[in-house]
Write a protein that holds these residues in place. Sequence first.
Motif, PDB file in Angstrom:
ATOM      1  N   CYS A  81      39.100  71.582  23.385  1.00 11.73           N
ATOM      2  CA  CYS A  81      39.043  73.198  23.081  1.00 11.73           C
ATOM      3  C   CYS A  81      37.565  73.450  22.924  1.00 11.73           C
ATOM      4  CB  CYS A  81      39.757  73.416  21.717  1.00 11.73           C
ATOM      5  SG  CYS A  81      41.667  73.361  21.988  1.00 11.73           S
ATOM      6  N   GLN A  82      36.827  72.544  22.413  1.00 10.24           N
ATOM      7  CA  GLN A  82      35.354  72.845  21.870  1.00 10.24           C
ATOM      8  C   GLN A  82      34.880  72.942  23.535  1.00 10.24           C
ATOM      9  OE1 GLN A  82      34.369  69.801  19.465  1.00 10.24           O
ATOM     10  NE2 GLN A  82      34.416  71.104  17.429  1.00 10.24           N
ATOM     11  N   GLU A  83      34.983  72.161  24.297  1.00  7.55           N
ATOM     12  CA  GLU A  83      34.349  72.159  25.870  1.00  7.55           C
ATOM     13  C   GLU A  83      34.700  73.483  26.488  1.00  7.55           C
ATOM     14  OE1 GLU A  83      35.637  68.712  27.636  1.00  7.55           O
ATOM     15  OE2 GLU A  83      34.456  67.311  26.325  1.00  7.55           O
ATOM     16  N   ARG A  84      36.086  73.731  26.158  1.00  5.89           N
ATOM     17  CA  ARG A  84      36.421  75.144  26.810  1.00  5.89           C
ATOM     18  C   ARG A  84      35.841  76.378  26.346  1.00  5.89           C
ATOM     19  NH1 ARG A  84      38.993  76.046  31.440  1.00  5.89           N
ATOM     20  NH2 ARG A  84      40.267  77.473  30.347  1.00  5.89           N
ATOM     21  N   LEU A  85      35.575  76.303  25.105  1.00 10.55           N
ATOM     22  CA  LEU A  85      34.909  77.407  24.160  1.00 10.55           C
ATOM     23  C   LEU A  85      33.518  77.491  24.883  1.00 10.55           C
ATOM     24  CD1 LEU A  85      36.556  77.395  20.748  1.00 10.55           C
ATOM     25  CD2 LEU A  85      36.861  78.902  22.525  1.00 10.55           C
ATOM     26  N   SER A  86      32.781  76.325  25.002  1.00  5.16           N
ATOM     27  CA  SER A  86      31.482  76.334  25.306  1.00  5.16           C
ATOM     28  C   SER A  86      31.133  76.869  26.691  1.00  5.16           C
ATOM     29  CB  SER A  86      31.001  74.819  25.220  1.00  5.16           C
ATOM     30  OG  SER A  86      29.507  74.772  25.474  1.00  5.16           O
ATOM     31  N   ALA A  87      32.237  76.141  27.569  1.00  5.00           N
ATOM     32  CA  ALA A  87      32.194  76.673  28.918  1.00  5.00           C
ATOM     33  C   ALA A  87      32.258  78.364  29.145  1.00  5.00           C
ATOM     34  CB  ALA A  87      33.230  76.060  29.770  1.00  5.00           C
ATOM     35  N   ALA A  88      33.058  78.711  28.211  1.00  5.14           N
ATOM     36  CA  ALA A  88      33.506  80.248  28.162  1.00  5.14           C
ATOM     37  C   ALA A  88      32.125  81.092  27.731  1.00  5.14           C
ATOM     38  CB  ALA A  88      34.750  80.617  27.393  1.00  5.14           C
ATOM     39  N   GLU A  89      31.752  80.280  26.796  1.00  4.71           N
ATOM     40  CA  GLU A  89      30.337  81.139  26.114  1.00  4.71           C
ATOM     41  C   GLU A  89      29.190  81.211  27.131  1.00  4.71           C
ATOM     42  OE1 GLU A  89      27.349  80.660  22.331  1.00  4.71           O
ATOM     43  OE2 GLU A  89      28.775  79.099  22.849  1.00  4.71           O
ATOM     44  N   GLN A  90      29.066  80.002  27.987  1.00  7.90           N
ATOM     45  CA  GLN A  90      28.147  80.001  29.096  1.00  7.90           C
ATOM     46  C   GLN A  90      28.468  80.973  30.247  1.00  7.90           C
ATOM     47  OE1 GLN A  90      27.978  75.822  30.137  1.00  7.90           O
ATOM     48  NE2 GLN A  90      27.059  75.176  28.654  1.00  7.90           N
ATOM     49  N   GLN A  91      29.648  81.039  30.537  1.00  5.64           N
ATOM     50  CA  GLN A  91      29.982  82.059  31.417  1.00  5.64           C
ATOM     51  C   GLN A  91      29.784  83.231  31.027  1.00  5.64           C
ATOM     52  OE1 GLN A  91      34.210  81.805  32.707  1.00  5.64           O
ATOM     53  NE2 GLN A  91      34.012  82.823  34.514  1.00  5.64           N
ATOM     54  N   VAL A  92      30.181  83.764  30.072  1.00  7.74           N
ATOM     55  CA  VAL A  92      29.782  85.151  29.149  1.00  7.74           C
ATOM     56  C   VAL A  92      28.226  85.451  29.393  1.00  7.74           C
ATOM     57  CG1 VAL A  92      29.740  86.580  27.240  1.00  7.74           C
ATOM     58  CG2 VAL A  92      31.874  85.300  28.016  1.00  7.74           C
ATOM     59  N   GLN A  93      27.411  84.189  29.280  1.00 14.48           N
ATOM     60  CA  GLN A  93      25.946  84.262  29.074  1.00 14.48           C
ATOM     61  C   GLN A  93      25.452  84.625  30.427  1.00 14.48           C
ATOM     62  OE1 GLN A  93      23.786  81.381  26.916  1.00 14.48           O
ATOM     63  NE2 GLN A  93      21.842  82.285  27.242  1.00 14.48           N
ATOM     64  N   VAL A  94      25.883  83.831  31.505  1.00 14.46           N
ATOM     65  CA  VAL A  94      25.766  84.272  32.876  1.00 14.46           C
ATOM     66  C   VAL A  94      26.128  85.628  33.309  1.00 14.46           C
ATOM     67  CG1 VAL A  94      26.072  83.609  35.240  1.00 14.46           C
ATOM     68  CG2 VAL A  94      25.682  81.779  33.545  1.00 14.46           C
ATOM     69  N   LEU A  95      27.183  85.952  32.990  1.00 15.59           N
ATOM     70  CA  LEU A  95      27.669  87.349  33.298  1.00 15.59           C
ATOM     71  C   LEU A  95      26.834  88.572  32.608  1.00 15.59           C
ATOM     72  CD1 LEU A  95      31.391  87.017  32.999  1.00 15.59           C
ATOM     73  CD2 LEU A  95      30.304  87.254  35.183  1.00 15.59           C
ATOM     74  N   MET A  96      26.167  88.358  31.405  1.00 15.21           N
ATOM     75  CA  MET A  96      25.421  89.294  30.699  1.00 15.21           C
ATOM     76  C   MET A  96      23.827  89.290  31.402  1.00 15.21           C
ATOM     77  SD  MET A  96      26.651  88.662  26.723  1.00 15.21           S
ATOM     78  CE  MET A  96      25.087  89.665  26.105  1.00 15.21           C
ATOM     79  N   GLU A  97      23.536  88.068  32.016  1.00 12.48           N
ATOM     80  CA  GLU A  97      22.219  87.952  32.370  1.00 12.48           C
ATOM     81  C   GLU A  97      22.347  88.694  33.794  1.00 12.48           C
ATOM     82  OE1 GLU A  97      21.261  83.987  32.499  1.00 12.48           O
ATOM     83  OE2 GLU A  97      20.691  83.775  30.389  1.00 12.48           O
ATOM     84  N   GLN A  98      23.432  88.495  34.360  1.00 17.10           N
ATOM     85  CA  GLN A  98      23.737  89.320  35.536  1.00 17.10           C
ATOM     86  C   GLN A  98      23.587  90.580  35.727  1.00 17.10           C
ATOM     87  OE1 GLN A  98      27.267  87.568  37.529  1.00 17.10           O
ATOM     88  NE2 GLN A  98      26.179  85.769  38.120  1.00 17.10           N
ATOM     89  N   GLN A  99      24.062  91.208  34.499  1.00 14.00           N
ATOM     90  CA  GLN A  99      23.991  92.706  34.187  1.00 14.00           C
ATOM     91  C   GLN A  99      22.687  93.086  33.806  1.00 14.00           C
ATOM     92  OE1 GLN A  99      26.440  94.970  34.950  1.00 14.00           O
ATOM     93  NE2 GLN A  99      27.537  92.871  35.825  1.00 14.00           N
ATOM     94  N   GLY A 100      21.702  92.320  33.517  1.00 18.77           N
ATOM     95  CA  GLY A 100      20.287  92.710  32.792  1.00 18.77           C
ATOM     96  C   GLY A 100      20.296  92.684  31.451  1.00 18.77           C
ATOM     97  N   GLN A 101      21.193  92.102  30.905  1.00 17.30           N
ATOM     98  CA  GLN A 101      21.331  91.743  29.378  1.00 17.30           C
ATOM     99  C   GLN A 101      21.076  90.444  29.147  1.00 17.30           C
ATOM    100  OE1 GLN A 101      24.981  93.368  27.817  1.00 17.30           O
ATOM    101  NE2 GLN A 101      24.706  95.277  28.633  1.00 17.30           N
ATOM    102  N   ILE A 102      19.532  90.262  29.054  1.00 17.48           N
ATOM    103  CA  ILE A 102      19.401  88.522  28.706  1.00 17.48           C
ATOM    104  C   ILE A 102      19.779  88.243  27.203  1.00 17.48           C
ATOM    105  CG2 ILE A 102      17.524  87.197  28.886  1.00 17.48           C
ATOM    106  CD1 ILE A 102      16.232  88.984  31.192  1.00 17.48           C
TER     107      ILE A 102
END
Length: 83
Positions: free
Chosen positions: A48-69
Motif C-alpha cells: 500500500c505504501q508503494e502504491r501511494l508513493s507511486a500515485a504521489e509521483q504520478q500526481v507530481q509529474v502531472l502537475m509539472e506537465q501543467q506548469g505547476q512545479i
Amino acid sequence: MPTKKKSVDFEQSLSELEALVNQMEQGELSLEESLQAFERGIQLTRDCQERLSAAEQQVQVLMEQQGQISVQPMTPDGEDDGE
C-alpha cells in the motif's frame, strides 16, 4: 507482453489488511496463525505504501506537465494547509 506481475489493487489490499487486523484483534487465532497474519499484514502495508508513493509521483509529474512545479502540502484530513 508485460513481464511484471500485475499489482494488486490498492483498495483490495487495504480491505484485506483491515480484515487481518480485525481477525487478530478478536484474539481467536493460534500463535502460528497470528504470526502468518502479521507477516501478511506487513507485506500488505508495504504494498500500500508503494502504491501511494507511486500515485504521489504520478500526481507530481502531472502537475509539472501543467506548469505547476510546486507541490502543496496536505493535512491528514485531505484539506490544504490554509495557504
